[in-house]
Motif scaffolding. Structure first.
Motif, short mmCIF file in Angstrom:
data_model
loop_
_atom_site.label_atom_id
_atom_site.label_comp_id
_atom_site.label_asym_id
_atom_site.label_seq_id
_atom_site.Cartn_x
_atom_site.Cartn_y
_atom_site.Cartn_z
N GLU A 112 0.83 -1.21 0.00
CA GLU A 112 0.00 0.00 0.00
C GLU A 112 0.87 1.26 0.00
O GLU A 112 0.54 2.27 -0.65
N LEU A 113 2.01 1.22 0.70
CA LEU A 113 2.91 2.38 0.72
C LEU A 113 3.41 2.73 -0.67
O LEU A 113 3.51 3.90 -1.03
N PHE A 114 3.72 1.71 -1.46
CA PHE A 114 4.28 1.93 -2.79
C PHE A 114 3.23 2.31 -3.83
O PHE A 114 3.56 2.85 -4.87
N HIS A 115 1.99 2.01 -3.53
CA HIS A 115 0.93 2.29 -4.51
C HIS A 115 0.09 3.51 -4.17
O HIS A 115 -0.85 3.84 -4.87
N ASP A 116 0.45 4.20 -3.10
CA ASP A 116 -0.24 5.43 -2.72
C ASP A 116 0.78 6.56 -2.73
O ASP A 116 1.45 6.82 -1.75
N ALA A 117 0.88 7.23 -3.87
CA ALA A 117 1.87 8.30 -4.02
C ALA A 117 1.41 9.62 -3.41
O ALA A 117 2.19 10.56 -3.30
N ASP A 118 0.14 9.70 -3.00
CA ASP A 118 -0.40 10.96 -2.50
C ASP A 118 -0.17 11.18 -1.01
O ASP A 118 -0.16 12.32 -0.54
N THR A 119 -0.01 10.11 -0.25
CA THR A 119 0.16 10.23 1.20
C THR A 119 1.64 10.13 1.54
O THR A 119 2.30 9.17 1.15
N PRO A 120 2.18 11.10 2.25
CA PRO A 120 3.61 11.05 2.59
C PRO A 120 3.92 9.97 3.63
O PRO A 120 3.61 10.13 4.81
N ARG A 121 4.44 8.87 3.16
CA ARG A 121 4.84 7.76 4.04
C ARG A 121 6.15 7.19 3.51
O ARG A 121 6.55 7.50 2.39
N SER A 122 6.78 6.36 4.32
CA SER A 122 8.06 5.81 3.87
C SER A 122 8.19 4.35 4.28
O SER A 122 7.51 3.87 5.18
N PHE A 123 9.07 3.69 3.59
CA PHE A 123 9.44 2.30 3.87
C PHE A 123 10.95 2.27 4.01
O PHE A 123 11.67 2.73 3.13
N TYR A 124 11.44 1.78 5.12
CA TYR A 124 12.87 1.73 5.37
C TYR A 124 13.21 0.33 5.84
O TYR A 124 12.70 -0.13 6.86
N CYS A 125 14.01 -0.35 5.06
CA CYS A 125 14.34 -1.75 5.32
C CYS A 125 15.85 -1.86 5.43
O CYS A 125 16.57 -1.49 4.51
N VAL A 126 16.35 -2.35 6.55
CA VAL A 126 17.78 -2.42 6.80
C VAL A 126 18.18 -3.88 7.02
O VAL A 126 17.51 -4.61 7.75
N GLY A 127 19.27 -4.28 6.40
CA GLY A 127 19.78 -5.63 6.62
C GLY A 127 20.99 -5.88 5.76
O GLY A 127 21.35 -5.08 4.91
N ASP A 128 21.61 -7.01 6.01
CA ASP A 128 22.81 -7.39 5.27
C ASP A 128 22.71 -8.86 4.91
O ASP A 128 22.76 -9.72 5.79
N PRO A 129 22.56 -9.17 3.62
CA PRO A 129 22.43 -10.58 3.22
C PRO A 129 23.60 -11.44 3.69
O PRO A 129 23.42 -12.63 3.94
N LYS A 130 24.80 -10.87 3.84
CA LYS A 130 25.93 -11.66 4.33
C LYS A 130 25.73 -12.11 5.76
O LYS A 130 26.35 -13.06 6.21
N GLN A 131 24.88 -11.42 6.49
CA GLN A 131 24.63 -11.78 7.88
C GLN A 131 23.40 -12.66 8.03
O GLN A 131 22.92 -12.89 9.14
N SER A 132 22.91 -13.17 6.95
CA SER A 132 21.73 -14.03 6.97
C SER A 132 22.12 -15.41 7.45
O SER A 132 22.48 -16.28 6.68
N ILE A 133 22.04 -15.61 8.76
CA ILE A 133 22.46 -16.88 9.36
C ILE A 133 21.29 -17.69 9.92
O ILE A 133 21.49 -18.73 10.51
#
Length: 177
Positions: free
Chosen positions: A22-43
């Motif tokens: 919904e965040l990516f498909h609603d360009a009118d409402t100011p919202r954000s998506f922040y995803c942090v991670g490191d695939p090398k640390q995927s244990i």
């Protein structure tokens, strides 16, 4: 904000995916998506963690027809590790022959190569060292480890890290040391 995303399981993502979509498909409402991670640390693949979710999210939401396309960014500078550690990580994880020794699935190797980005140390003056050694057997490995640590006494100059594959190995080395 999703942190340590490399440990996310598919069922966890499936619960969040409709809200994120919904965040990516609603360009009118100011919202954000922040995803942090490191695939090398995927244990945590043994618990269902799936590093491939990074690529799938990027592929899905970076399309030009998405009303609010994802703007991926990669942090290639480490503020935690000495150059010696970063150089070792880069050498190991970019060496296809070394990785092939541990992973016999060609698709997994191709996926890793697509996601892999070399890192740089942002703390050039930080001292560190990485050593990898082989031993004929477990007893020789244990003898060598104890002798090396006693001779060098690295703990007097900073932190010493011993990486173990399992809790059983960690417990063994704890008793040994």
């Amino acid at each position: 904000l999703l942190d340590e995303f490399q440990d996310t399981r598919r069922p966890q993502w499936q619960v969040r995916a409709p809200l994120i979509g919904e965040l990516f498909h609603d360009a009118d409402t100011p919202r954000s998506f922040y995803c942090v991670g490191d695939p090398k640390q995927s244990i945590y693949s043994w618990r269902g963690g799936d590093r491939r979710l990074f690529r799938e999210i990027e592929d899905r939401y970076s399309q030009p027809d998405c009303p609010r396309p994802l703007q991926p960014d990669s942090l290639a500078h480490s503020y935690r590790c000495a150059p010696a550690v970063i150089d070792f990580v880069n050498a190991l994880f970019s060496d296809r022959k070394a990785l092939a020794h541990y992973e016999d699935n060609e698709n997994a190797l191709a996926s890793w190569e697509k996601d892999w980005t070399p890192q740089e140390s942002a703390v050039e003056d930080l001292q560190g060292r990485v050593e990898c050694r082989g031993a004929a057997d477990d007893e020789e490995r244990d003898r060598q480890l104890v002798a090396d640590l006693k001779a060098r006494r690295d703990w007097e100059h900073g932190t010493v890290g011993l990486l173990c594959r399992t809790n059983q190995h960690a417990n063994h080395f704890t008793r040994l040391l």
